[in-house]
Design a protein around this motif. Structure first.
Motif, PDB file in Angstrom:
ATOM      1  N   GLY A 177      39.788  25.048  45.016  1.00  0.00           N
ATOM      2  CA  GLY A 177      39.317  24.683  45.553  1.00  0.00           C
ATOM      3  C   GLY A 177      38.515  25.465  46.895  1.00  0.00           C
ATOM      4  N   GLY A 178      38.521  26.083  46.957  1.00  0.00           N
ATOM      5  CA  GLY A 178      38.255  27.393  48.347  1.00  0.00           C
ATOM      6  C   GLY A 178      37.006  26.206  49.238  1.00  0.00           C
ATOM      7  N   ARG A 179      35.705  26.290  49.347  1.00  0.00           N
ATOM      8  CA  ARG A 179      35.155  25.576  50.616  1.00  0.00           C
ATOM      9  C   ARG A 179      34.709  24.576  50.067  1.00  0.00           C
ATOM     10  NH1 ARG A 179      30.908  30.128  52.249  1.00  0.00           N
ATOM     11  NH2 ARG A 179      30.800  30.878  49.893  1.00  0.00           N
ATOM     12  N   MET A 180      35.453  23.918  48.703  1.00  0.00           N
ATOM     13  CA  MET A 180      35.889  22.711  47.821  1.00  0.00           C
ATOM     14  C   MET A 180      36.827  21.986  47.920  1.00  0.00           C
ATOM     15  SD  MET A 180      33.004  23.085  45.194  1.00  0.00           S
ATOM     16  CE  MET A 180      33.714  20.743  44.574  1.00  0.00           C
ATOM     17  N   SER A 181      37.867  22.510  49.406  1.00  0.00           N
ATOM     18  CA  SER A 181      39.126  22.085  49.495  1.00  0.00           C
ATOM     19  C   SER A 181      39.528  21.057  50.256  1.00  0.00           C
ATOM     20  CB  SER A 181      40.241  23.182  50.961  1.00  0.00           C
ATOM     21  OG  SER A 181      40.119  24.172  49.517  1.00  0.00           O
ATOM     22  N   THR A 182      40.755  20.321  49.545  1.00  0.00           N
ATOM     23  CA  THR A 182      40.373  18.874  50.490  1.00  0.00           C
ATOM     24  C   THR A 182      42.214  19.704  50.946  1.00  0.00           C
ATOM     25  OG1 THR A 182      39.688  17.373  48.636  1.00  0.00           O
ATOM     26  CG2 THR A 182      41.401  16.327  50.665  1.00  0.00           C
ATOM     27  N   ARG A 183      42.791  19.083  52.587  1.00  0.00           N
ATOM     28  CA  ARG A 183      44.238  19.373  53.029  1.00  0.00           C
ATOM     29  C   ARG A 183      44.089  17.774  52.865  1.00  0.00           C
ATOM     30  NH1 ARG A 183      44.358  22.887  58.456  1.00  0.00           N
ATOM     31  NH2 ARG A 183      43.467  24.570  56.912  1.00  0.00           N
ATOM     32  N   ARG A 184      45.640  17.324  53.170  1.00  0.00           N
ATOM     33  CA  ARG A 184      46.042  16.273  52.913  1.00  0.00           C
ATOM     34  C   ARG A 184      47.450  16.652  54.158  1.00  0.00           C
ATOM     35  NH1 ARG A 184      44.754  13.129  48.923  1.00  0.00           N
ATOM     36  NH2 ARG A 184      43.814  14.472  47.046  1.00  0.00           N
ATOM     37  N   ILE A 185      47.867  15.738  55.156  1.00  0.00           N
ATOM     38  CA  ILE A 185      48.348  15.465  56.296  1.00  0.00           C
ATOM     39  C   ILE A 185      48.876  14.383  56.011  1.00  0.00           C
ATOM     40  CG2 ILE A 185      47.616  17.475  57.317  1.00  0.00           C
ATOM     41  CD1 ILE A 185      46.409  15.768  59.213  1.00  0.00           C
ATOM     42  N   ASP A 186      50.613  14.335  56.991  1.00  0.00           N
ATOM     43  CA  ASP A 186      51.040  13.358  56.595  1.00  0.00           C
ATOM     44  C   ASP A 186      51.289  12.763  57.893  1.00  0.00           C
ATOM     45  OD1 ASP A 186      53.201  13.490  54.697  1.00  0.00           O
ATOM     46  OD2 ASP A 186      54.080  14.558  55.331  1.00  0.00           O
ATOM     47  N   SER A 187      50.590  11.337  58.863  1.00  0.00           N
ATOM     48  CA  SER A 187      50.979  10.583  59.800  1.00  0.00           C
ATOM     49  C   SER A 187      51.238   9.223  59.554  1.00  0.00           C
ATOM     50  CB  SER A 187      49.085   9.950  59.409  1.00  0.00           C
ATOM     51  OG  SER A 187      48.958   8.748  58.934  1.00  0.00           O
ATOM     52  N   PRO A 188      52.451   8.509  60.906  1.00  0.00           N
ATOM     53  CA  PRO A 188      52.204   7.052  60.273  1.00  0.00           C
ATOM     54  C   PRO A 188      52.204   6.378  60.290  1.00  0.00           C
ATOM     55  CG  PRO A 188      51.745   7.959  62.882  1.00  0.00           C
ATOM     56  CD  PRO A 188      51.348   9.512  61.615  1.00  0.00           C
ATOM     57  N   LEU A 189      50.864   6.622  59.494  1.00  0.00           N
ATOM     58  CA  LEU A 189      50.285   5.309  58.241  1.00  0.00           C
ATOM     59  C   LEU A 189      50.405   5.899  57.611  1.00  0.00           C
ATOM     60  CD1 LEU A 189      47.225   4.468  60.861  1.00  0.00           C
ATOM     61  CD2 LEU A 189      49.467   2.848  61.027  1.00  0.00           C
ATOM     62  N   GLY A 190      50.834   6.843  56.593  1.00  0.00           N
ATOM     63  CA  GLY A 190      50.947   7.701  55.740  1.00  0.00           C
ATOM     64  C   GLY A 190      50.073   8.866  55.486  1.00  0.00           C
ATOM     65  N   GLU A 191      49.686   8.998  53.903  1.00  0.00           N
ATOM     66  CA  GLU A 191      48.786  10.468  54.140  1.00  0.00           C
ATOM     67  C   GLU A 191      47.948  10.846  54.009  1.00  0.00           C
ATOM     68  OE1 GLU A 191      50.208  14.144  50.918  1.00  0.00           O
ATOM     69  OE2 GLU A 191      48.340  12.280  50.194  1.00  0.00           O
ATOM     70  N   ALA A 192      46.635  11.179  54.809  1.00  0.00           N
ATOM     71  CA  ALA A 192      45.428  11.094  55.465  1.00  0.00           C
ATOM     72  C   ALA A 192      44.756  12.339  54.542  1.00  0.00           C
ATOM     73  CB  ALA A 192      45.713  11.574  57.318  1.00  0.00           C
ATOM     74  N   ALA A 193      43.788  12.028  54.174  1.00  0.00           N
ATOM     75  CA  ALA A 193      43.157  13.421  52.954  1.00  0.00           C
ATOM     76  C   ALA A 193      41.211  13.765  53.937  1.00  0.00           C
ATOM     77  CB  ALA A 193      42.920  12.902  52.269  1.00  0.00           C
TER      78      ALA A 193
ATOM     79  N   VAL B 163      45.998  10.044  65.664  1.00  0.00           N
ATOM     80  CA  VAL B 163      47.909  10.140  64.916  1.00  0.00           C
ATOM     81  C   VAL B 163      48.120  11.145  64.147  1.00  0.00           C
ATOM     82  CG1 VAL B 163      47.352   7.317  64.924  1.00  0.00           C
ATOM     83  CG2 VAL B 163      47.239   8.328  63.005  1.00  0.00           C
ATOM     84  N   ALA B 164      46.968  11.765  63.723  1.00  0.00           N
ATOM     85  CA  ALA B 164      47.118  12.834  63.190  1.00  0.00           C
ATOM     86  C   ALA B 164      46.012  13.830  62.484  1.00  0.00           C
ATOM     87  CB  ALA B 164      47.644  12.593  61.713  1.00  0.00           C
ATOM     88  N   THR B 165      46.898  15.209  63.197  1.00  0.00           N
ATOM     89  CA  THR B 165      45.274  15.869  63.169  1.00  0.00           C
ATOM     90  C   THR B 165      45.541  17.953  62.267  1.00  0.00           C
ATOM     91  OG1 THR B 165      46.099  16.995  65.714  1.00  0.00           O
ATOM     92  CG2 THR B 165      43.858  15.582  65.369  1.00  0.00           C
ATOM     93  N   SER B 166      44.875  18.517  62.137  1.00  0.00           N
ATOM     94  CA  SER B 166      44.434  19.592  61.489  1.00  0.00           C
ATOM     95  C   SER B 166      43.625  20.238  61.797  1.00  0.00           C
ATOM     96  CB  SER B 166      44.848  19.593  60.292  1.00  0.00           C
ATOM     97  OG  SER B 166      45.634  20.963  59.629  1.00  0.00           O
ATOM     98  N   VAL B 167      43.289  21.785  62.471  1.00  0.00           N
ATOM     99  CA  VAL B 167      42.726  22.596  62.268  1.00  0.00           C
ATOM    100  C   VAL B 167      42.092  23.577  61.353  1.00  0.00           C
ATOM    101  CG1 VAL B 167      41.250  24.255  64.494  1.00  0.00           C
ATOM    102  CG2 VAL B 167      42.434  22.007  64.835  1.00  0.00           C
ATOM    103  N   HIS B 168      41.134  24.120  60.457  1.00  0.00           N
ATOM    104  CA  HIS B 168      40.805  25.534  60.142  1.00  0.00           C
ATOM    105  C   HIS B 168      39.167  26.339  60.901  1.00  0.00           C
ATOM    106  CE1 HIS B 168      40.980  27.014  56.343  1.00  0.00           C
ATOM    107  NE2 HIS B 168      39.671  27.251  56.107  1.00  0.00           N
ATOM    108  N   ARG B 169      39.928  27.003  60.367  1.00  0.00           N
ATOM    109  CA  ARG B 169      38.504  27.971  61.142  1.00  0.00           C
ATOM    110  C   ARG B 169      38.091  28.512  59.379  1.00  0.00           C
ATOM    111  NH1 ARG B 169      40.015  32.931  64.387  1.00  0.00           N
ATOM    112  NH2 ARG B 169      41.606  33.582  62.604  1.00  0.00           N
ATOM    113  N   TRP B 170      37.054  27.930  59.533  1.00  0.00           N
ATOM    114  CA  TRP B 170      36.391  28.923  58.187  1.00  0.00           C
ATOM    115  C   TRP B 170      34.874  30.204  58.674  1.00  0.00           C
ATOM    116  CZ3 TRP B 170      36.986  26.894  53.850  1.00  0.00           C
ATOM    117  CH2 TRP B 170      37.657  25.771  52.512  1.00  0.00           C
ATOM    118  N   ARG B 171      35.488  31.339  58.841  1.00  0.00           N
ATOM    119  CA  ARG B 171      34.760  32.770  58.838  1.00  0.00           C
ATOM    120  C   ARG B 171      33.923  32.629  58.295  1.00  0.00           C
ATOM    121  NH1 ARG B 171      36.862  35.810  62.170  1.00  0.00           N
ATOM    122  NH2 ARG B 171      39.559  36.229  63.207  1.00  0.00           N
TER     123      ARG B 171
END
Length: 314
Positions: free
Chosen positions: A36-52, A249-257
């Motif tokens: 992945g690297g800078r082509m990565s995909t993150r998946r997180i759970d939400s009340p409406l199902g997994e968000a990508a 309904v769901a969030t995530s944060v990432h810092r790309w230096r």
């Protein structure tokens, strides 16, 4: 030759693939858990199902004939699809942005979860606990200099001269469709890019947006805590959406230096006398295509090396 490559991103895997086609024995090392690297995909759970979320590169472009041919092969294998919101020559990985990288890694000998912090040279290269005839570094410029400074001052200086912009990224899943008639927006104040990730080809799950801060804002707020960054970007996006904004309904944060580099306009660097090379977008251009081409160019140089020349910058 037995060749060790540090970095299993687009440049490292491209170089390794081409070197294997030349008949070399290639092992790739990467500190990540998977491709992945800078082509990565993150998946997180939400009340409406997994968000990508494709939280790094949002798409790739194909213009050079060699890369156009490669992308067409990926398309035939179902790894990419066209994505018109970013232009007629834009593509995205399917079902996630890392699909092309994953396909390349599957055909490679990659040692995941293996961080390489030092390189040792005594006529051969030692990477981790293994020995190699040649070593290639295919990591961001900021990580190149510490690895090579003891062995190649010119390469280390070149890497130090390449400067990358940072990027704060907020991923948000919504309870319903965000009422905007476009799937990609740019230059929304502090937000440099906003993409409706769930509208890309082959995506599933709830309404998902990737909000990437501008380079200037990210640089100014680089050391802020993630919560502060999240509130700022979500508020800026809500102001753009207006009163009809659905609930988050769901969030995530990432810092790309090291998000987007000011490249040096070299295809690759190869020091033939010690058999040490470097490839990556920091050398050629801040695009996925440039990273792939840099890896290919370095493999060509290695394959046609004049061993009496101390260094080749192409």
């Amino acid at each position: 030759m037995r060749i060790g490559i540090i970095g299993a991103g687009m440049a490292g895997l491209s170089c390794g693939q081409a070197l294997r086609h030349q008949g070399h024995d290639v092992i790739v090392f990467d500190k990540g858990r998977g491709p992945g690297g800078r082509m990565s995909t993150r998946r997180i759970d939400s009340p409406l199902g997994e968000a990508a979320f494709d939280h790094g590169a949002q798409y790739l472009t194909a213009r050079h004939p060699a890369f156009v041919a490669q992308v067409e092969r990926w398309a035939q294998d179902g790894h990419v699809a066209r994505w018109s919101p970013a232009g007629l020559d834009a593509w995205v990985g399917t079902p996630a942005m890392n699909a092309p990288i994953r396909a390349m890694a599957n055909g490679s000998d990659v040692r995941w979860n293996t961080a390489i912090d030092t390189l040792t040279y005594d006529g051969e290269w030692r990477i981790g606990h293994e020995r190699f005839d040649a070593a290639i570094v295919a990591v961001p410029a900021e990580q190149v200099a510490p690895l090579v400074a003891a062995h190649d001052v010119a390469l280390a200086d070149a890497a130090r001269s390449a400067v990358s912009d940072p990027c704060w990224t907020v991923m948000a899943a919504y309870a319903g469709t965000v009422p905007i008639d476009r799937d990609r927006l740019t230059d929304l104040g502090i937000i440099g890019s906003a993409v409706r990730n769930s509208a890309k080809p082959a995506r599933t799950g709830p309404e998902a947006w990737v909000l990437q801060a501008s380079a200037d804002w990210s640089r100014t707020h680089l050391e802020n805590d993630p919560g502060t960054v999240q509130r700022a970007l979500l508020a800026a996006f809500a102001d753009h959406i207006g009163a009809r904004s659905p609930a988050v309904v769901a969030t995530s944060v990432h810092r790309w230096r090291y998000a987007k580099v000011d490249a040096l306009n070299h295809c690759a660097i190869w020091s033939a006398d010690i058999r040490l090379g470097a490839c990556g977008d920091w050398l050629l251009g801040p695009r996925i295509e440039a990273a792939w081409l840099s890896g290919q160019h370095l493999a060509e140089i290695v394959g046609s090396t004049n061993w009496n020349r101390s260094q080749q910058n192409v």
